[in-house]
Structures are given as structure tokens and as C-alpha cells.
Design an enzyme around this catalytic site. Sequence first.
Site, PDB file in Angstrom:
ATOM      1  CG  ASP A 124      -2.149  -0.762   1.016  1.00 47.28           C
ATOM      2  OD1 ASP A 124      -2.173  -1.476   0.107  1.00 47.28           O
ATOM      3  OD2 ASP A 124      -3.247  -0.742   1.676  1.00 47.28           O
ATOM      4  CG  ASN A 160      -7.514  -4.070  -2.645  1.00 51.29           C
ATOM      5  OD1 ASN A 160      -8.612  -3.228  -2.807  1.00 51.29           O
ATOM      6  ND2 ASN A 160      -7.911  -5.033  -2.124  1.00 51.29           N
ATOM      7  CG  ASP A 210      -8.887  -1.962  10.000  1.00 52.39           C
ATOM      8  OD1 ASP A 210      -9.847  -2.236   9.468  1.00 52.39           O
ATOM      9  OD2 ASP A 210      -8.144  -1.006   9.655  1.00 52.39           O
ATOM     10  CD  GLU A 266      -8.082  -4.003   2.913  1.00 50.68           C
ATOM     11  OE1 GLU A 266      -9.310  -4.095   3.598  1.00 50.68           O
ATOM     12  OE2 GLU A 266      -7.216  -3.433   3.262  1.00 50.68           O
ATOM     13  CG  HIS A 306      -4.042  -6.845   4.949  1.00 49.27           C
ATOM     14  ND1 HIS A 306      -3.447  -5.797   5.646  1.00 49.27           N
ATOM     15  CD2 HIS A 306      -5.036  -6.285   4.650  1.00 49.27           C
ATOM     16  CE1 HIS A 306      -4.344  -4.684   5.830  1.00 49.27           C
ATOM     17  NE2 HIS A 306      -5.282  -5.029   5.182  1.00 49.27           N
ATOM     18  NE  ARG A 307      -6.526  -4.441   8.994  1.00 46.39           N
ATOM     19  CZ  ARG A 307      -5.315  -4.077   9.208  1.00 46.39           C
ATOM     20  NH1 ARG A 307      -4.559  -4.869  10.005  1.00 46.39           N
ATOM     21  NH2 ARG A 307      -4.761  -3.017   9.067  1.00 46.39           N
ATOM     22  CE  LYS A 314      -5.037  -3.512   1.747  1.00 48.16           C
ATOM     23  NZ  LYS A 314      -4.983  -2.310   0.758  1.00 48.16           N
TER      24      LYS A 314
END
Length: 642
Positions: A49, A93, A317, A345, A389-390, A415
Amino acid sequence: METLDLPPMIRAAGTVRLPGSKSISNRVLLLAALADGQTRVHDLLRSDDTERMLEALRTLGVNWQCDAASGAYRVDGVAGRFPVTEADLFLGNAGTAFRPLTAALALSGGNYRLSGVPRMHERPIGDLVDALSQLGAAITYTGNAGYPPLSIGKGAIRAGGTVSVRGDVSSQFLTALLMAAPLTGVEIHIEVVGELISKPYIEITLNLMARFGVTVTREGWQRFTVPGGVRYRSPGDIHVEGDASSASYFLAAGAVGGGPVRVEGVGRDSIQGDVRFAEAIAQLGVEVTLGDTWIEARGPADGRLKAFDMDLNHIPDAAMTLAVMAVFCDGPCHLRNIASWRVKETDRIAAMATELRKLGVEVEEFDDALRVVPPTELRHAAIDTYDDHRMAMCFSLISLAGVGVTINDPACVNKTFPVYFDAYRSITEAVPVIAIDGPSASGKGTVAARVAEALGYHYLDSGSLYRLVALAAIQADAGDDPAAVAALAEALPAEFVGGRILLSGADVTDAIRSEDCAAMASKVAAIPAVRDALLERQRAYRRAPGLVAEGRDMGSVVFPDAANKFFLTASVTARAERRYKQLMEKGLPANIDSLSEELSLRDARDAARSVAPLMKLPDAILVETSDMSIDEAVRFVTERIA
Ligand SMILES: Nc1ncnc2c1ncn2[C@@H]1O[C@H](COP(=O)(O)OP(=O)(O)O)[C@@H](O)[C@H]1O
Ligand SMILES: Nc1ccn([C@@H]2O[C@H](COP(=O)(O)OP(=O)(O)O)[C@@H](O)[C@H]2O)c(=O)n1
């Protein structure tokens, strides 16, 4: 597709230095680019990112350099005017690059085209475009209305007045508008329509704008005033805090894996909203300690986490981490007010529900909430990560629940946290495995069982699984049909009860030891689909406090990360004699010459097959038992366990 197998972990403890915050990094880069003067940015996050933002700024004519020695970035500000007024920008993204750049470029008087990956083109941006249009910006959708990609023209910017923007879909729209507003040079009022979500992210924006010399005043969370006649000024040096959202995985690991786990780079003084994850987990009984620049978590004294019902709008998040922690709680958990997950995402509410269910977790999905019911036992699953990613980082925590977990496409962590899995491994300790491989009658079974007993570890006789498949194949007369044998292996109705082995309820403990069964076992073991079918079944034996596993491919395929690997062998003559004695003792028919011949044949077949061939690995310790007694072989192995 790449996959990563995480073994079950026994505990988590240690210290992790966090990478820089993504939210702060990308905001600081844009502010530094727009400012007067040069800014030295320390501890910037290096990830996909931030790469997208850095590339975009370079394309727009912003000069920046990374100092190889210190890792600091020097950004030469363009004082509010990008030198390049015509450009195509690809932003992957990266929402934290796409939204603020859209606003800044819309007010910049150039012609720009902004695009991203397909998922970026499914993430709404209409509310931001509508707000910018009120200021006279000329933005058109070149794909679907309301979504990227966008074409930005010069527009006729009408300075001043009041602009309204929706705050209930993504707080990034307001962030983008706030950061771009000073470019007009005239006082602007921004009114938020709807309940503003993720307020802490707006605090980060206001805090950073202030560090670059622009102070925004606000009335509650409804009305913001950006003063006129102000310009961003470089603060000289600026340090990026560690990423508080990334901290959540390690704090959770400390909570469910005993701990203590300490993260360095965020603490009491953090400007990031996600530090409040620490308060959230304290409600679960986790012992949390905060320092100025670190946070530490350890599990509750009584072991089990308390079930929770929380509004998580303020930490959207880090809340994903709580969804996975729910699996470790002592009752059903409710995560509320998380509708923004749907436009991240991926649709994170749907993704979380789907993947938790694969593990055997009961999940109820609502428009803006999730209810997670912890199961009594989890099963292994391969977790899809949806280029998010999360998802990958949260689900790694499942490995602390007593089962292994496979993460599909683990590189999606690039990311925000390219070295996430190294960091995770550095604070976790896998359930130890002692892998003992070798040919028939080398003594693997005898030695493995004795070592397991001495250490109090579990014991896996993997050969018995192949022998069970062989017996099932003989019974079904399916030995020559690989697909049918694979189906038998997949469904294998085998049980191990108090030293006896059952197949479909019948005691086959002795039946599977016949030489016919052994010969068929080595045939069915050469079928790749049979080996695949038995893989996770074997891995499921890896449970605390440890496992001794014996077979042909324990160290090479089933437990390649085993810390201790042994290769037992003996001459064919010695092994044939042992097998002969063993069969006679069991009252089974035996002939020493045919045993010797059959052993050599089986060795050759096991060693020559294309999948998981029998071989001594370079990292395995050789144990030649021809001239050793059982006691000597056991002692030899035990003394060499690291
Ligand atoms: N070092 C040894 N010396 C003599 N006999 C042994 C030794 N190791 C094992 N045996 C005997 O040989 C037979 C085969 O051993 P086992 O452990 O079943 O081998 P594997 O599992 O490698 O096929 C058993 O009867 C066992 O008691
Ligand atoms: N991990 C394993 C274990 C056994 N096997 C196969 O299963 C057969 C029987 O295994 P076993 O360990 O019971 O055989 P013995 O060594 O006891 O004769 C072997 O000949 C191998 O072909 C395998 O391929 N991989």
C-alpha cells in the site's frame, strides 16, 4: 497457489517490533508531498500500500528518496501544486492511497486517471465524488457509476462554503476531503451526513494535519472547519508509529497462548484508534499492560477467555482479530456495528463467517454483525484469504487453538506486513515432533513407542493407517483401482481404542500385521491421492505436549518442521530375522527366505516411488540398529533429542 501450513502451537511469548502504521504512513506521505519544504519520514511502513502511494507521488512529480543507511524517506514538498498535471495512476487495492489522492487531484487543476485492482473497482467512492463535485470538481466514472476507476478533469473549483459528505460508509471519504481542503486556500466547512463511523481514524487525520501546520476545528463529529489561507508546512522530521492494527495479532497471541507477548512501537501515547483493542481484550480477562511505546498481553490467570458482546465501530480493523479470538472464549460472542467490513479489501463479514465455519465454528451473519459460537473442538482447514491481509493474519491465531491451520495465498500480508509470518513464528512455539523414519523392521515402531512413553508424548504409527487402507482395499477387492482405494482412504472408518485398532467397528489389530497386508500397504501407499487423504489425519496427532511419529515420510512430508528427525535402519538379514520372530510370536505364518525377499522388494518400492519416497534426509540422524539391542537403540535416540 502458494499455501502456508502452520503447525499447532504450544504457547506464545516474546517481543515484536511493529512495522509502521499504514494509515499514518500514507497520510504522512501525501501531507509531506503537499507541504512546503522537505520532510524526513522515519519508520515508514514498507508494504504494497505504501509502495502504491510512493509510486503515485513520483509519477506526479514529487521527489522522494530513501536513505539506505537509516531507512528514512526524504520527501520534497511541492507546496500544494503537483508538477505533473497529466497522469495515469494505478493504486492497487490501497484505499488509503486512492481516496486521499482522488480528493487532492480533484482540487489540483490537472487531468488524471485513477485505477486499481478489480476489488478496488468494487469499493464505493461515490460519496467522496459527490462531495468533491459540490466544490466544482470534474470527476467521471470510467467504469461503473459510484466506483473506481475515475477520470479527473480540471473542473471549476468553487472555493469556500459548506460541503457535505456521508460519514456512515467509510471515514476515508471525510479524511480525503479534510486533507485536500487546504489546497483551495479558502475556509471550508464540512458537514457529515449520517453517523460518522471509525472516528479514531479522523482523529489520526486531524492530528497529522496539525503536525503539518493546519488546525481544523470541529463541532462534535458533525461539522469541521478547515481554515482559509493556510498551507501545509513540513515539520522537518516525523516518526511513524508502529501499526496498532498489526499489534492486535500479537496481543491476541499473548492472550490465547499464555504470553506475555509485547509489541513495541505503539503504546499509551498512540494516536491510533486501534490501540483501544487493548481495552477490548481486557474485557475478555486478558492481562494487558501499557507503556508509553509498548503494550504487553498475557492470558487470563484461569486460562479461558470470557465471552463478549461488543460494539466495535471504533476499532473496525482490529475487531477482525476479536472475531477469531471468539473461538477461544467460554461462550457465544457478539461483534456489533461492523458494517464497514462489507466494503473493505473483501466483504469481511461474509469472508469471516465462511472461513470460521470451515473450522467447525458456528457463525451467524447479520448485515452489520457476527455471532460466533466457540466449538468444543476445532478441525484443520485451509483458509482462503480473499487478497485480504487481515484474513491471513487473524487466522494464523487458530494455530494456538490446538490444531494446525493452512493459510492460502499467505503473501497477501505484503499489503501491510510483509514479514508477518516470520514475526508470528518468532513468538510462537510449535508442538514438538520427533520424526522417526526407516524401512520395515528397522525398529521404528518399538523405539518410537518407548520414546513417546518416556516423554509423555503422543505416538503415531503411520504405517498402521496405510495397513488399514490396505485391509479395506483387500476386503473390497479394490486393490487395483487407485481411485477406489483413495476413496476408501478418504472415508477410512478406523478407530484406535485402548491399544486395539478397529476398522468399521471390527478389531483388526492383528489382521493388519499380516505380510499380505504389508505388501498391499506398500502398493496403496504409492498412490498420491491415498497419501493426500491421510495427510491431515496424521497431522491431527500433533497435540500438546508433543508427538513421536514413525513411518516413511514423517520428517519429509508430514512433519517437515520436526525439530528432531531420525532414520533407523538395519541390514536386510537382521530385519528379516526380527520380522520372522515377531510373526511367530503372533502365531502368524512366516518363512525367513520369503520374508527377506519381500522386505527387499518393499524397501525398493518404498524408496523408488515418486511421492514421499523412503530416504534418509540430510537433517535426520542415522541410527544403524543391526548390532544394537532395543534398549541400546532407544538410548541412542533419546540421548540425541535436542
Ligand atoms: N534393535 C533391535 N534389536 C533387535 N530386535 C529389534 C530391534 N528393534 C526392534 N526389534 C524387534 O524387531 C521387530 C520389528 O520392530 P518394529 O519396531 O515393529 O519395526 P518397524 O516399526 O521398523 O517395522 C519387533 O519384534 C521388535 O521387537
Ligand atoms: N509414513 C508411512 C508409513 C508407511 N508407509 C507404507 O506402509 C507400509 C506399511 O508400513 P509399516 O510401517 O506398518 O510397515 P513395517 O515397517 O512395520 O513393515 C510400508 O511398506 C510403506 O509402504 C508409507 O508409505 N508411509
